[in-house]
Design a protein around this motif. Structure first.
Motif, PDB file in Angstrom:
ATOM      1  N   GLY A   1       0.789  -1.227   0.000  1.00 44.61           N
ATOM      2  CA  GLY A   1       0.000   0.000   0.000  1.00 44.61           C
ATOM      3  C   GLY A   1       0.818   1.273   0.000  1.00 44.61           C
ATOM      4  N   LEU A   2       2.109   1.179  -0.174  1.00 41.15           N
ATOM      5  CA  LEU A   2       2.971   2.359  -0.123  1.00 41.15           C
ATOM      6  C   LEU A   2       2.603   3.391  -1.198  1.00 41.15           C
ATOM      7  N   ALA A   3       2.112   2.927  -2.368  1.00 40.01           N
ATOM      8  CA  ALA A   3       1.769   3.848  -3.459  1.00 40.01           C
ATOM      9  C   ALA A   3       0.275   4.187  -3.494  1.00 40.01           C
ATOM     10  N   LYS A   4      -0.467   3.745  -2.506  1.00 41.83           N
ATOM     11  CA  LYS A   4      -1.906   3.987  -2.502  1.00 41.83           C
ATOM     12  C   LYS A   4      -2.209   5.478  -2.577  1.00 41.83           C
ATOM     13  N   GLY A   5      -3.072   5.839  -3.535  1.00 44.96           N
ATOM     14  CA  GLY A   5      -3.458   7.232  -3.707  1.00 44.96           C
ATOM     15  C   GLY A   5      -2.478   8.045  -4.528  1.00 44.96           C
ATOM     16  N   ARG A   6      -1.373   7.463  -4.947  1.00 39.62           N
ATOM     17  CA  ARG A   6      -0.364   8.197  -5.727  1.00 39.62           C
ATOM     18  C   ARG A   6      -0.483   7.967  -7.229  1.00 39.62           C
ATOM     19  N   LEU A   7      -1.207   6.932  -7.634  1.00 41.03           N
ATOM     20  CA  LEU A   7      -1.334   6.610  -9.048  1.00 41.03           C
ATOM     21  C   LEU A   7      -2.688   7.078  -9.562  1.00 41.03           C
ATOM     22  N   THR A   8      -2.657   7.749 -10.712  1.00 36.34           N
ATOM     23  CA  THR A   8      -3.908   8.180 -11.328  1.00 36.34           C
ATOM     24  C   THR A   8      -4.413   7.066 -12.227  1.00 36.34           C
ATOM     25  N   GLU A   9      -5.632   7.183 -12.695  1.00 39.80           N
ATOM     26  CA  GLU A   9      -6.201   6.186 -13.603  1.00 39.80           C
ATOM     27  C   GLU A   9      -5.375   6.069 -14.887  1.00 39.80           C
ATOM     28  N   ALA A  10      -4.703   7.147 -15.298  1.00 42.87           N
ATOM     29  CA  ALA A  10      -3.889   7.129 -16.516  1.00 42.87           C
ATOM     30  C   ALA A  10      -2.775   6.091 -16.421  1.00 42.87           C
ATOM     31  N   PHE A  11      -2.322   5.796 -15.222  1.00 42.97           N
ATOM     32  CA  PHE A  11      -1.266   4.811 -15.039  1.00 42.97           C
ATOM     33  C   PHE A  11      -1.687   3.440 -15.580  1.00 42.97           C
ATOM     34  N   PHE A  12      -2.973   3.129 -15.488  1.00 46.06           N
ATOM     35  CA  PHE A  12      -3.477   1.818 -15.866  1.00 46.06           C
ATOM     36  C   PHE A  12      -3.942   1.745 -17.327  1.00 46.06           C
ATOM     37  N   GLU A  13      -3.862   2.858 -18.048  1.00 45.64           N
ATOM     38  CA  GLU A  13      -4.255   2.880 -19.455  1.00 45.64           C
ATOM     39  C   GLU A  13      -3.216   2.141 -20.294  1.00 45.64           C
ATOM     40  N   PRO A  14      -3.625   1.524 -21.414  1.00 41.80           N
ATOM     41  CA  PRO A  14      -2.666   0.869 -22.296  1.00 41.80           C
ATOM     42  C   PRO A  14      -1.628   1.869 -22.826  1.00 41.80           C
ATOM     43  N   LEU A  15      -0.425   1.375 -23.063  1.00 42.15           N
ATOM     44  CA  LEU A  15       0.627   2.224 -23.605  1.00 42.15           C
ATOM     45  C   LEU A  15       0.333   2.562 -25.058  1.00 42.15           C
ATOM     46  N   PRO A  16       0.772   3.744 -25.507  1.00 38.70           N
ATOM     47  CA  PRO A  16       0.663   4.071 -26.932  1.00 38.70           C
ATOM     48  C   PRO A  16       1.469   3.049 -27.747  1.00 38.70           C
ATOM     49  N   ALA A  17       1.074   2.800 -28.981  1.00 33.29           N
ATOM     50  CA  ALA A  17       1.698   1.774 -29.824  1.00 33.29           C
ATOM     51  C   ALA A  17       3.202   1.963 -29.963  1.00 33.29           C
ATOM     52  N   ASP A  18       3.662   3.211 -30.146  1.00 37.89           N
ATOM     53  CA  ASP A  18       5.107   3.439 -30.333  1.00 37.89           C
ATOM     54  C   ASP A  18       5.891   3.117 -29.057  1.00 37.89           C
ATOM     55  N   GLU A  19       5.341   3.443 -27.908  1.00 34.27           N
ATOM     56  CA  GLU A  19       6.033   3.140 -26.655  1.00 34.27           C
ATOM     57  C   GLU A  19       6.008   1.634 -26.370  1.00 34.27           C
ATOM     58  N   LEU A  20       4.901   0.996 -26.650  1.00 31.56           N
ATOM     59  CA  LEU A  20       4.793  -0.447 -26.479  1.00 31.56           C
ATOM     60  C   LEU A  20       5.807  -1.168 -27.376  1.00 31.56           C
ATOM     61  N   ALA A  21       5.956  -0.701 -28.611  1.00 29.95           N
ATOM     62  CA  ALA A  21       6.926  -1.299 -29.540  1.00 29.95           C
ATOM     63  C   ALA A  21       8.340  -1.151 -29.008  1.00 29.95           C
ATOM     64  N   ALA A  22       8.646  -0.031 -28.363  1.00 26.15           N
ATOM     65  CA  ALA A  22       9.989   0.190 -27.811  1.00 26.15           C
ATOM     66  C   ALA A  22      10.284  -0.817 -26.693  1.00 26.15           C
ATOM     67  N   TRP A  23       9.291  -1.187 -25.902  1.00 23.16           N
ATOM     68  CA  TRP A  23       9.480  -2.158 -24.816  1.00 23.16           C
ATOM     69  C   TRP A  23       9.635  -3.580 -25.357  1.00 23.16           C
ATOM     70  N   GLU A  24       9.114  -3.855 -26.527  1.00 23.10           N
ATOM     71  CA  GLU A  24       9.161  -5.198 -27.083  1.00 23.10           C
ATOM     72  C   GLU A  24      10.443  -5.492 -27.835  1.00 23.10           C
ATOM     73  N   LYS A  25      11.312  -4.527 -27.974  1.00 21.52           N
ATOM     74  CA  LYS A  25      12.584  -4.739 -28.693  1.00 21.52           C
ATOM     75  C   LYS A  25      13.518  -5.584 -27.908  1.00 21.52           C
TER      76      LYS A  25
END
Length: 77
Positions: free
Chosen positions: A53-77
């Protein structure tokens, strides 16, 4: 202050049991390859305890949104 020793990979493999004894006694041992540090042996008990629970209340809903395609592609390299 914790005592620290640096040792090359070959010596660390050869003397692993002795290194573990030193670590249990509170010493940090850095293992280096070609003079470059790559790992550290430390006593397991030195790890700070995790607090749920250390991060409770610190993350917005945007944190849980899917990554944009270009950023997701960068992580898959």
């Amino acid at each position: 202050m914790t005592k620290s020793t640096t040792m090359n990979v070959h010596d660390a493999k050869t003397h692993l049991s002795r290194l573990l004894e030193r670590v249990e006694a509170g010493e940090d041992v850095v293992i280096a390859r070609a003079g470059k540090p790559v790992a550290r042996l430390v006593p397991v008990g030195d790890r700070p305890q995790r607090r749920p629970g250390l991060a409770k209340g610190r993350l917005t809903e945007a944190f849980f949104e899917p990554l944009p395609a270009d950023e997701l592609a960068a992580w898959e390299k």
